[in-house]
Design an enzyme around this catalytic site. Structure first.
Site, PDB file in Angstrom:
ATOM      1  N   SER A   1      50.096  47.018  52.125  1.00  0.00           N
ATOM      2  CA  SER A   1      49.362  45.762  52.160  1.00  0.00           C
ATOM      3  C   SER A   1      50.314  44.611  52.502  1.00  0.00           C
ATOM      4  O   SER A   1      50.981  44.640  53.533  1.00  0.00           O
ATOM      5  CB  SER A   1      48.651  45.550  50.820  1.00  0.00           C
ATOM      6  OG  SER A   1      47.716  44.509  50.907  1.00  0.00           O
TER       7      SER A   1
ATOM      8  N   LYS B   1      53.374  44.179  55.505  1.00  0.00           N
ATOM      9  CA  LYS B   1      53.677  43.073  56.419  1.00  0.00           C
ATOM     10  C   LYS B   1      55.171  42.767  56.362  1.00  0.00           C
ATOM     11  O   LYS B   1      55.837  42.593  57.393  1.00  0.00           O
ATOM     12  CB  LYS B   1      52.876  41.830  56.026  1.00  0.00           C
ATOM     13  CG  LYS B   1      51.366  41.995  55.911  1.00  0.00           C
ATOM     14  CD  LYS B   1      50.713  40.691  55.484  1.00  0.00           C
ATOM     15  CE  LYS B   1      49.361  40.878  54.812  1.00  0.00           C
ATOM     16  NZ  LYS B   1      48.339  41.516  55.627  1.00  0.00           N
TER      17      LYS B   1
ATOM     18  N   TRP C   1      38.605  45.563  56.356  1.00  0.00           N
ATOM     19  CA  TRP C   1      39.296  44.277  56.245  1.00  0.00           C
ATOM     20  C   TRP C   1      40.622  44.314  57.002  1.00  0.00           C
ATOM     21  O   TRP C   1      41.059  43.335  57.589  1.00  0.00           O
ATOM     22  CB  TRP C   1      39.515  44.008  54.764  1.00  0.00           C
ATOM     23  CG  TRP C   1      40.039  42.686  54.328  1.00  0.00           C
ATOM     24  CD1 TRP C   1      41.233  42.448  53.703  1.00  0.00           C
ATOM     25  CD2 TRP C   1      39.388  41.421  54.406  1.00  0.00           C
ATOM     26  NE1 TRP C   1      41.370  41.116  53.387  1.00  0.00           N
ATOM     27  CE2 TRP C   1      40.242  40.467  53.818  1.00  0.00           C
ATOM     28  CE3 TRP C   1      38.160  40.999  54.920  1.00  0.00           C
ATOM     29  CZ2 TRP C   1      39.914  39.109  53.720  1.00  0.00           C
ATOM     30  CZ3 TRP C   1      37.827  39.656  54.832  1.00  0.00           C
ATOM     31  CH2 TRP C   1      38.703  38.734  54.249  1.00  0.00           C
TER      32      TRP C   1
ATOM     33  N   HIS D   1      41.570  50.844  50.334  1.00  0.00           N
ATOM     34  CA  HIS D   1      42.851  50.157  50.476  1.00  0.00           C
ATOM     35  C   HIS D   1      43.767  50.557  49.321  1.00  0.00           C
ATOM     36  O   HIS D   1      43.550  50.170  48.176  1.00  0.00           O
ATOM     37  CB  HIS D   1      42.581  48.645  50.460  1.00  0.00           C
ATOM     38  CG  HIS D   1      43.787  47.793  50.665  1.00  0.00           C
ATOM     39  ND1 HIS D   1      44.294  47.487  51.910  1.00  0.00           N
ATOM     40  CD2 HIS D   1      44.599  47.154  49.782  1.00  0.00           C
ATOM     41  CE1 HIS D   1      45.345  46.696  51.787  1.00  0.00           C
ATOM     42  NE2 HIS D   1      45.563  46.482  50.488  1.00  0.00           N
TER      43      HIS D   1
END
Length: 399
Positions: free
Chosen positions: A235, A239, A326, A377
């Site tokens: 998540s 990044k 998402w 997720h």
């Protein structure tokens, strides 16, 4: 019980955020706008890059600068000194299978310091320096419990040790608390000038900076193979892992799990989470300049396929989950696909198909790997087993 409660709160927060934004977010492929991606092999002046030397001397530094200026912020590289201290050590951890090291990494600049607490398990069944996974931990600290009282599929240390890998983790709060009002209470105390700069480092950049300081330690740890370090994150950690690998070439392999917006998915598809939403919900993650592109993805001078391309020729493995629209699974796959031309400059030929693979089908034997796991997720044992397969293929270690 506390771990279960924390996990429940975490997943509930994701559900609430997604529910809040469902009406304004696009989950329909037919509504994806027409878009044109920036060509990773064409400079701002319009020059076409034809070989890896031109890429490395011209386009790569230009692309890195564009990401720094417009999204992730500068990466300060100067500090006065760095110190490593063994806080706790157990050569017989995991019933004798592993060597546990808890290490304090302290970085000093201008009479201030930041402390990064590293948890590291090293396999005992080898006389050679071990390859390692480094996780940027954005969950509760007990997810990487050194005592192993709490064990989690988020960081399955035993699995890594059984497969001949060291596994390490540090928590994001050590370098930048994940809070819009408190994020500066970490590494940014060493670099306060960043806070007043529109292109200054913020939380995601700080987490990547922290990973590089752990890499500094690995270079001085004889039990670790410094040439075989895989940086990993899930998540928001995913990044940061991509950004860390893009600007620090010492990381030999990058894993970005369910990283979504401003991670591994394309922004211009305007699918799932968009730039305005991430900048509104997490204003402390990216630099001030990034706010200029709220609802204006097409004006960005870069897109996320170029971030992946910055890692070339080193391998990148990105993932998604089927219920996590998402994070735009298709957009993540397309970002990998559109990075292929840079890998080709290095004679690294991708095995990605023209369409995303079926759920749970992992593309491993490729410099650009991918899977879309069935489920929500998360970071799971299924994901980690494929990370190990991917690292095995590229690091040529036996399972």
């Amino acid at each position: 019980m506390k771990t279960l409660l924390a996990a429940s709160i975490f997943f509930l927060s994701i559900v609430l955020v997604q529910a809040q934004d469902h009406k304004e977010s696009n989950y329909d492929e037919s509504k994806v706008p027409l878009y044109t991606l920036p060509d990773p092999l064409k400079t701002e002046a319009g020059k076409t890059i034809r070989n890896k030397d031109q890429w490395e001397k011209i386009r790569k530094p230009e692309t890195l600068r564009l990401f720094e200026e417009n999204i992730y912020g500068q990466v300060p590289k100067n500090y006065d000194s760095i110190k490593y201290s063994a806080i706790h050590e157990d050569t017989g951890a995991m019933n004798g299978k592993a060597h546990l090291k808890e290490v304090l990494i302290e970085v000093f600049r201008r009479n201030k310091s930041v402390k990064i607490n590293l948890v590291l398990f090293i396999p005992n069944n080898t006389s050679d320096p071990a390859p390692a996974f480094l996780l940027i931990n954005n969950r509760a600290k007990d997810q990487t419990d050194p005592t192993r009282t709490v064990k989690s599929d988020f960081w399955p240390a035993e699995l890594a040790i059984e497969n001949g890998y060291a596994i390490a983790a540090f928590h994001i709060s050590d370098v930048a608390p994940d809070d819009a009002k408190l994020f500066m209470n970490g590494v940014l105390q060493l670099y306060p000038e960043q806070l007043s700069a529109d292109n200054g480092m913020r939380a995601i950049g700080a987490w990547g900076w922290g990973a590089s300081r752990v890499m500094d330690y690995f270079e001085n740890e004889p039990l670790i193979d410094k040439d075989k370090i895989a940086i990993a994150g899930q998540s928001r950690g995913g990044k940061a892992a991509l950004w860390a690998a893009a600007q620090d070439e010492r990381f030999a392999l990058c894993i970005s799990n369910c990283s979504g917006s401003t991670g591994a998915k394309l922004a211009r598809r305007e699918f799932g989470e968009r730039i305005r939403r991430i900048n509104t919900s997490f204003p402390h993650w990216f630099n001030t300049n990034y706010k200029k592109f709220n609802d204006k993805e097409s004006l960005l001078p870069v897109d996320q396929h170029q971030l992946i391309a910055l890692v070339a020729p080193r391998p990148v493995y990105a993932t998604n989950a089927t219920e996590d629209l998402w994070a735009d699974p298709k957009g993540t796959f397309l970002a990998l696909k559109n990075a292929e031309k840079v890998y080709s400059l290095y004679k690294q030929e991708s095995a990605l198909g023209e369409e995303p693979p079926a759920p749970d089908a992992a593309i491993i034997q490729s410099p650009l790997g991918y899977h879309n796991r069935t489920g929500a997720h998360n970071l799971t044992l299924f994901d980690w087993k494929n990370f190990i397969r991917f690292a095995d293929y590229h690091f040529k270690t036996s399972r």
